[in-house]
Design an enzyme around this catalytic site. Structure first.
Site, PDB file in Angstrom:
ATOM      1  CB  SER A 134      -9.470   5.000   9.821  1.00  0.00           C
ATOM      2  OG  SER A 134     -10.235   3.826   9.700  1.00  0.00           O
ATOM      3  CE1 TYR A 148      -4.130  -1.837  10.601  1.00  0.00           C
ATOM      4  CE2 TYR A 148      -5.411  -2.313   8.628  1.00  0.00           C
ATOM      5  CZ  TYR A 148      -4.603  -1.460   9.364  1.00  0.00           C
ATOM      6  OH  TYR A 148      -4.269  -0.226   8.846  1.00  0.00           O
ATOM      7  CE  LYS A 152      -6.022   1.169  11.550  1.00  0.00           C
ATOM      8  NZ  LYS A 152      -5.433   2.356  12.210  1.00  0.00           N
TER       9      LYS A 152
END
Length: 271
Positions: A134, A148, A152
């Site tokens: 992660s 992004y 995550k």
């Protein structure tokens, strides 16, 4: 007894460093990537301890076939490391539909497919460890990495849920959350087509960044080796010295705002 490790995104960055570290410790490793040519040197050096083959984790059918291949070859899979991923740079408004889908296909769905494929094997073994690469950007956010960040955050959510679901099967889940590192994910940048209105904000944001605080990816190997070796791995492991202070600062701000609005929140309960 030597562990068997399956790792995606193994040809560069964290994946390459960790793959070699596992091999040096005598582990059996199945290392996959879209391009496995950078792993040729390791194949020559470690022989039968290393199995490599190309894999695009976006393809669910290929993922399930790959996991079966690894299991047939080594007879077990003790550890899965979902490391394949990349970062899309740009403002939220700038991201195209395809760019947004592609970001989630790799960072979220790729990890989901790999996880689903390996779980029956680990349940049958009554043991296993799934490690998700992660980021601290799965806990807090930075501007111009919105998709992004979101991928995550999604990875964090499904993995925390999974940990509760599979604990009784003897399967552990760990979210590895690096702070900024001088790795290929930032060197091979993918950018959305810019909108001029954001140019000045991006410039200011870039100038305020501190690339000097980036960690050294080689230094993460010992931490990952310890994580794989421990019998009681944590659900979350921050990598780097910047992450914890950064996350604590942001969480303190969140708690402060929640407390400030607590009365409104309680009234909304209705009784």
């Amino acid at each position: 007894m030597s562990k068997t490790i399956l790792i995606t995104g193994a040809s560069k960055g964290f994946g390459r460093i960790w793959t070699e570290a596992f091999l040096q410790q005598g582990y059996q490793v199945a290392a996959t990537a879209r391009n496995i040519e950078p792993l040729t040197e390791l194949v020559s050096k470690y022989g039968d301890s290393l199995l490599t083959f190309p894999l695009n984790v976006n393809n669910r059918e290929d993922v399930f076939a790959a996991v079966e291949k690894v299991h047939d070859h080594f007879g077990k899979i003790d550890v899965l490391i979902n490391n394949a991923g990349y970062a899309l740079f740009g403002a939220i408004e700038e991201a195209s539909e395809q760019e947004a889908k592609d970001q989630f296909q790799t960072n979220f769905f790729g990890a989901l497919w790999m996880t689903q494929a390996v779980l029956p094997i680990m349940r049958a073994q009554k043991s296993g460890h799934i490690i998700q690469t992660s980021s601290i950007l799965g806990l807090i956010t930075l501007p111009f990495l919105g998709l992004y960040n979101a991928s995550k955050f999604a990875l964090e959510g499904f993995s925390e849920t999974l940990a509760a679901e599979v604990k009784d099967f003897g399967i552990n889940i760990t979210l590895v959350e690096p702070n900024g590192y001088a790795s290929d994910i930032w060197k091979n940048e993918t950018h959305s087509q810019g909108i001029a209105a954001y140019d000045e904000i991006k410039k200011i944001n870039s100038e305020s960044g501190n690339s000097g605080s980036f960690g050294n990816i080689e230094a993460t190997a010992d931490a990952i080796l310890q994580l794989v070796a421990t019998e009681n791995p944590p659900l979350r492991l921050l990598l780097g010295k910047v992450g914890l202070p950064f996350v604590k600062h942001h969480y303190a701000q969140r708690l402060s705002v929640w407390e400030e609005w607590a009365e409104v929140s309680e009234i909304a309960h209705g009784n």
